[in-house]
Design a protein around this motif. Structure first.
Motif, PDB file in Angstrom:
ATOM      1  N   THR A 173       0.401  -1.145   0.144  1.00 17.18           N
ATOM      2  CA  THR A 173       0.341  -0.071  -0.445  1.00 17.18           C
ATOM      3  C   THR A 173       1.125   1.332   0.016  1.00 17.18           C
ATOM      4  O   THR A 173       0.787   2.135  -0.791  1.00 17.18           O
ATOM      5  CB  THR A 173      -0.568  -0.023   1.317  1.00 17.18           C
ATOM      6  OG1 THR A 173      -1.703  -1.696   1.146  1.00 17.18           O
ATOM      7  CG2 THR A 173      -1.868   1.696   1.337  1.00 17.18           C
ATOM      8  N   SER A 190       1.334   4.049  -2.694  1.00 13.86           N
ATOM      9  CA  SER A 190       1.309   5.786  -2.464  1.00 13.86           C
ATOM     10  C   SER A 190       2.433   6.371  -3.216  1.00 13.86           C
ATOM     11  O   SER A 190       1.935   7.540  -2.533  1.00 13.86           O
ATOM     12  CB  SER A 190       0.766   5.887  -0.526  1.00 13.86           C
ATOM     13  OG  SER A 190      -0.527   4.754  -0.455  1.00 13.86           O
ATOM     14  N   LYS A 210       0.223   5.659   6.493  1.00 13.75           N
ATOM     15  CA  LYS A 210       0.441   7.249   7.068  1.00 13.75           C
ATOM     16  C   LYS A 210       1.810   7.491   7.287  1.00 13.75           C
ATOM     17  O   LYS A 210       2.238   8.249   7.025  1.00 13.75           O
ATOM     18  CB  LYS A 210      -0.819   7.333   7.734  1.00 13.75           C
ATOM     19  CG  LYS A 210      -1.326   7.490   7.017  1.00 13.75           C
ATOM     20  CD  LYS A 210      -3.806   7.713   8.153  1.00 13.75           C
ATOM     21  CE  LYS A 210      -4.876   7.170   7.885  1.00 13.75           C
ATOM     22  NZ  LYS A 210      -5.911   7.703   8.785  1.00 13.75           N
ATOM     23  N   LEU A 256       3.946   7.005   5.153  1.00 19.15           N
ATOM     24  CA  LEU A 256       4.576   8.382   4.435  1.00 19.15           C
ATOM     25  C   LEU A 256       4.605   9.978   5.002  1.00 19.15           C
ATOM     26  O   LEU A 256       4.283  11.103   3.921  1.00 19.15           O
ATOM     27  CB  LEU A 256       3.002   8.166   3.525  1.00 19.15           C
ATOM     28  CG  LEU A 256       2.566   7.134   2.286  1.00 19.15           C
ATOM     29  CD1 LEU A 256       0.778   7.433   2.276  1.00 19.15           C
ATOM     30  CD2 LEU A 256       3.554   6.979   1.148  1.00 19.15           C
ATOM     31  N   ILE A 313      -5.136   3.994  -0.859  1.00 23.01           N
ATOM     32  CA  ILE A 313      -4.522   3.628  -2.129  1.00 23.01           C
ATOM     33  C   ILE A 313      -5.116   5.488  -2.482  1.00 23.01           C
ATOM     34  O   ILE A 313      -4.218   6.044  -2.990  1.00 23.01           O
ATOM     35  CB  ILE A 313      -4.953   2.993  -2.690  1.00 23.01           C
ATOM     36  CG1 ILE A 313      -3.569   1.882  -1.433  1.00 23.01           C
ATOM     37  CG2 ILE A 313      -3.814   2.983  -3.612  1.00 23.01           C
ATOM     38  CD1 ILE A 313      -4.222   0.430  -1.787  1.00 23.01           C
ATOM     39  N   ASN A 314      -6.650   5.016  -3.066  1.00 27.34           N
ATOM     40  CA  ASN A 314      -6.807   6.063  -3.411  1.00 27.34           C
ATOM     41  C   ASN A 314      -6.323   7.660  -3.210  1.00 27.34           C
ATOM     42  O   ASN A 314      -6.012   8.722  -4.183  1.00 27.34           O
ATOM     43  CB  ASN A 314      -8.282   6.054  -4.343  1.00 27.34           C
ATOM     44  CG  ASN A 314      -8.904   4.767  -4.883  1.00 27.34           C
ATOM     45  OD1 ASN A 314      -7.890   3.699  -5.473  1.00 27.34           O
ATOM     46  ND2 ASN A 314      -9.622   4.594  -5.114  1.00 27.34           N
ATOM     47  N   TYR A 315      -6.162   8.090  -1.950  1.00 30.36           N
ATOM     48  CA  TYR A 315      -6.372   9.110  -1.087  1.00 30.36           C
ATOM     49  C   TYR A 315      -4.687   9.409  -2.091  1.00 30.36           C
ATOM     50  O   TYR A 315      -5.112  10.469  -1.848  1.00 30.36           O
ATOM     51  CB  TYR A 315      -7.001   9.535   0.105  1.00 30.36           C
ATOM     52  CG  TYR A 315      -6.271  10.340   0.966  1.00 30.36           C
ATOM     53  CD1 TYR A 315      -7.630  11.215   0.497  1.00 30.36           C
ATOM     54  CD2 TYR A 315      -5.205  10.129   1.748  1.00 30.36           C
ATOM     55  CE1 TYR A 315      -6.888  12.386   1.679  1.00 30.36           C
ATOM     56  CE2 TYR A 315      -4.972  11.110   2.604  1.00 30.36           C
ATOM     57  CZ  TYR A 315      -5.692  12.400   2.453  1.00 30.36           C
ATOM     58  OH  TYR A 315      -5.601  13.899   3.236  1.00 30.36           O
ATOM     59  N   ASN A 316      -3.884   8.525  -1.595  1.00 31.27           N
ATOM     60  CA  ASN A 316      -2.455   8.898  -1.340  1.00 31.27           C
ATOM     61  C   ASN A 316      -2.382   9.211  -3.450  1.00 31.27           C
ATOM     62  O   ASN A 316      -1.406   9.956  -3.704  1.00 31.27           O
ATOM     63  CB  ASN A 316      -1.790   7.804  -0.643  1.00 31.27           C
ATOM     64  CG  ASN A 316      -1.561   8.097   0.333  1.00 31.27           C
ATOM     65  OD1 ASN A 316      -1.735   9.303   1.149  1.00 31.27           O
ATOM     66  ND2 ASN A 316      -2.227   6.678   0.866  1.00 31.27           N
ATOM     67  N   ARG A 317      -2.769   8.659  -3.753  1.00 31.94           N
ATOM     68  CA  ARG A 317      -2.851   8.721  -5.396  1.00 31.94           C
ATOM     69  C   ARG A 317      -2.790  10.109  -5.954  1.00 31.94           C
ATOM     70  O   ARG A 317      -2.476  11.089  -6.403  1.00 31.94           O
ATOM     71  CB  ARG A 317      -3.450   7.281  -6.245  1.00 31.94           C
ATOM     72  CG  ARG A 317      -3.046   7.931  -7.393  1.00 31.94           C
ATOM     73  CD  ARG A 317      -3.451   6.287  -8.369  1.00 31.94           C
ATOM     74  NE  ARG A 317      -2.770   5.013  -7.520  1.00 31.94           N
ATOM     75  CZ  ARG A 317      -3.654   3.591  -7.505  1.00 31.94           C
ATOM     76  NH1 ARG A 317      -4.951   4.000  -8.225  1.00 31.94           N
ATOM     77  NH2 ARG A 317      -3.347   2.573  -7.340  1.00 31.94           N
ATOM     78  N   LYS A 338      -0.989  12.893  -4.419  1.00 34.00           N
ATOM     79  CA  LYS A 338       0.129  12.666  -5.900  1.00 34.00           C
ATOM     80  C   LYS A 338      -0.014  13.447  -6.643  1.00 34.00           C
ATOM     81  O   LYS A 338       0.680  14.108  -7.273  1.00 34.00           O
ATOM     82  CB  LYS A 338       0.968  11.079  -5.662  1.00 34.00           C
ATOM     83  CG  LYS A 338       2.140  11.158  -6.526  1.00 34.00           C
ATOM     84  CD  LYS A 338       2.711   9.257  -5.987  1.00 34.00           C
ATOM     85  CE  LYS A 338       3.906   9.711  -7.187  1.00 34.00           C
ATOM     86  NZ  LYS A 338       4.418   8.677  -7.093  1.00 34.00           N
TER      87      LYS A 338
END
Length: 764
Positions: free
Chosen positions: A81, A85, A178, A181, A754-758, A761
């Motif tokens: 994950t 990310s 989290k 990251l 994953i979508n949130y971090n992508r 970015k």
């Protein structure tokens, strides 16, 4: 004696307890006026949280941890994950242990494939890798990482190092991602409850006895739920640090958030013995400290305890049980019938009453709670010169780390135990979650481990297999073994406890543990076995959602082990879709088929196909929605499955309890309350809406529930969300969502972490 205070308290000078309603006494004791808000800052917890909070608001904490830990059931998914990310290296020390999937014959090569992935990740990203059989996760962290005033985050629910002055938190993998990251752990400032210890435990009373006695008092009433347990009082000094560790690790079973203890010269001696005296500092409450509650524990009055199936809170004194065997065991059997809900399964405890005594079939001393040096040494002392017998009763002992094993060898304890007929095994968590020493069908195992949930220690009700586990201290397990498996409290055999001090030898760690922190090499590749798969794509949350009820569980509590079984399924935890096939398999075997049908409908919708061709009932549902809510294109409504449970998520921090729902089309949970914060966090990090409702569930499996304007609801106060059961007559439901952070709301809207971090970015 254990007493719960029904109001807040002030602790003055570390030993005087003053009820909030009698606060004038504080001024008499100190000569100073009482200031409750200032006194709240007097706890040990406040000082540690303040030093790790990166926000300017102590009511809204944004925590950065000093270190993290994961084991081989969880680290593959976490790293996958974080990698997806954008992670490039581990920013803090991250320990990857291999103590859960250690049995490398299970599932072919896939367990060892995970281990090789972990080693390659430690090399690539700069981690610390502890090979299989070297140490269980929490013993390694105690010996090598925990220290006074620190905070550690782990992807295992029993991440607890409070006896070393460390506030440690067990969470799902998303929260560790989290931190990888360099984001924060966001929570409201928690309540803090004092655990005031007085007196001294009697010989034969061990840390598990103390822990079970406390759990029995605070679990069912939620006294410490999502709060910090702060151990204070003169009784702390009556226990050495190894003993305190055994009490502390079980605080997880109270559903508290974390724990911390006052520290003293014995804490310093423990750290000095482990070559880390620089990690010691004295931690004590300030002159005046305010607590939201207090649990008073007179250690001298606690007797050997037993937690009967199927929860650590189902606690009795062993003497009380032995005096009332038929009555108490019959009650457990009756409760089990409601839990198992399968008349074909033969489950009995009363059949183990032989000549008025309870005959058990197995004893286990293992893991982060039972495999400590002090507990194993005490067991050896009790069994010295005796034997376990050559009938059905067996005893297995798992020292918690190679250093502990080495000193037990040096002092002769291992030979003593082996001579009694006990089997000695390496550091392994398997007996705690059903992957080691599984009892026989209808067998009763007594264990110094952490849990005894149903469907955990190898039971498979769907296959007609059911065993049970009772939790006890190693001392009483040894006494029972010495009595041929007849349940016996250690106080019947022990007059005096006198064992030599532990001598820590880290040579096995120096020889085998890969120390890669700050040595990341981005040029290296991750090593993938054929079972290691990426997370499947997940869609963002639509404005309107349609939930199909795929399981309805009315048990008072639903554990994570029922949501996704432990045991042999652990071998598939690096393969999201294959693991998902086991979701609710021991509680609701029809769930997987039902949710996959819903997922197929949603996938057809996303492709622009007509979903009503896969679910004929949808045409009627669409017609009702269109008629009542004036929605022009009902095919824009996102469709997903939903689980209802009264109180889900007690137990493990494993994120797979939520991710398995999500990868098969799960879109929401509805419950009366979440048993733990960590499970609710997992639900949100995997993009599912964490609904709650106060009323009883007036819907059934197969019903559709329509929730309009859900994204708008997430942007509001979330206290009154209207939903509708779509049937011949549309029924309105009153749902709500408890507080969410702004980031949590955005994660759910994005469809998963994953979508949130992508998205973040891509927006940079």
């Amino acid at each position: 004696m254990i007493k719960l205070y029904d109001e807040g308290v002030y602790l003055v000078n570390g030993d005087a307890i003053v009820k909030e309603s009698e606060s004038e006494r504080v001024e008499k004791l100190t000569g100073k006026k009482v200031n409750k808000e200032e006194a709240k800052k007097g706890t040990i917890a406040y000082s540690i949280l303040e030093s790790h909070n990166t926000s300017s608001d102590m009511n809204k904490l944004k925590i950065k941890f000093d270190a993290m830990a994961s084991h081989d059931i969880t680290y593959v998914g976490i790293i996958q994950t974080a990698k997806a990310s954008g992670m490039k290296k581990f920013p803090i020390p991250y320990v990857l242990t291999n103590c859960h999937n250690s049995l490398c014959a299970v599932g072919g090569t896939i367990n060892e494939d995970d281990h090789m992935f972990g080693l390659s990740a430690a090399k690539k990203y700069g981690g610390i890798y502890v090979p299989a059989h070297i140490a269980v996760i929490h013993q390694y962290m105690r010996e090598m990482m925990a220290g006074c005033g620190k905070m550690i985050l782990g992807s295992d629910s029993h991440t607890r190092y409070g006896a070393l002055g460390t506030m440690a938190v067990g969470e799902g993998g998303g929260e560790l991602v989290k931190q990888l990251l360099e984001d924060t752990y966001d929570i409201n400032y928690p309540g803090v409850v004092a655990i005031y210890l007085e007196g001294k435990p009697h010989p034969g009373v061990g840390p598990q006895d103390i822990a079970l006695a406390i759990i029995g008092k605070v679990f069912k009433n939620g006294y410490v739920k999502n709060k910090v347990m702060e151990f204070v009082g003169p009784g702390v000094a009556s226990m050495d640090t190894d003993y305190r560790n055994g009490v502390d690790v079980m605080t997880t079973e109270t559903t508290c958030l974390t724990s911390v203890w006052r520290t003293d010269e014995n804490t310093k001696a423990f750290l000095e013995a482990h070559n880390r005296v620089e990690d010691y500092k004295e931690l004590n409450p300030k002159e005046v400290a305010y607590y939201d509650g207090l649990v008073y524990v007179d250690l001298s009055e606690i007797k050997p305890m037993i937690a009967l199936p199927f929860h650590p809170s189902n606690v009795y004194e062993i003497d009380e049980l032995n005096a009332n065997l038929e009555e108490i065991l019959t009650k457990v059997e009756e409760d089990a019938k409601k839990l198992i809900d399968n008349p074909e399964i033969e489950f009995s405890l009363t059949d183990k009453i032989v000549d008025g005594k309870l005959q058990v079939q197995q004893g286990i001393i293992a893991g982060c709670s039972g495999g400590t040096y002090t507990s194993v040494m005490q067991a050896a002392e009790i069994l010295k010169g005796k034997n376990c017998g050559n009938d059905e009763f067996s005893l297995a002992v798992y020292p918690s780390s190679q250093p502990v094993f080495m000193d037990l060898l040096e002092k002769g304890a291992i030979s003593t135990l082996m001579a009694t007929g006990a089997t000695i095994k390496t550091a392994f968590c398997g007996p705690c979650f059903g992957a080691g020493d599984t009892p026989a069908n209808n067998g009763l195992s007594i264990r110094h481990t952490t849990r005894n949930f149903p469907n955990r220690e190898g039971s498979k009700p769907g296959n007609g297999q059911m065993s049970s586990v009772a939790l006890m201290d190693a001392r009483s397990i040894a006494a029972t073994a010495a009595n041929g498996g007849i349940l016996t409290p250690a106080t019947d055999l022990v007059n005096e406890e006198n064992i030599p001090d532990y001598k820590f030898d880290d040579s096995s760690y120096r020889s085998r543990v890969y120390q890669g922190f700050q040595k990341a090499d981005d040029e290296l590749d991750l090593v993938y076995g054929p079972n290691i798969k990426d997370w499947p794509e997940m869609s963002p949350l639509a404005d309107n959602i349609l939930l199909k009820v795929c399981s309805k569980i009315l048990d008072e509590v639903t554990t994570t082990d029922e949501l996704i079984p432990s045991g042999e399924t652990s071998a598939f935890r690096s393969n999201p879709l294959k693991l998902a096939e086991f979701a609710l398999s021991r509680r609701d075997p029809e769930y997987v088929g039902k949710t996959k049908e819903v997922d197929a409908v949603e996938k057809a919708r996303l492709k622009g196909e007509d979903p009503t061709k896969l679910d004929k009932n949808l045409a009627k549902v669409y017609s009702k929605i269109s008629e009542k809510f004036k929605i022009e294109d009902v095919k824009d409504i996102e469709i997903g499955s939903m689980i209802y449970a009264k109180k889900p998520g007690d137990g493990s921090a494993r994120e797979q309890a939520a991710s398995c729902q999500r990868v098969m089309g799960g879109l929401a949970n509805i419950c009366k309350e979440y048993a733990t914060k960590r499970y609710r966090s997992n639900v949100m990090n995997w993009g599912m809406v964490p609904f709650q409702m106060e009323a009883d569930a007036q819907f059934e499996v197969g019903d559709y529930i329509f929730v309009p304007n859900i994204r708008k609801a997430l942007d509001g106060d979330m206290k009154d969300i209207k939903a509708y059961v779509i049937s011949d007559n549309i029924k309105e439901l009153d749902l709500y969502i408890a507080d969410m952070t702004p980031d949590e709301k955005e994660i759910v809207k994005a469809g998963c972490l994953i979508n949130y971090n992508r998205n973040r970015k891509e927006s940079k």
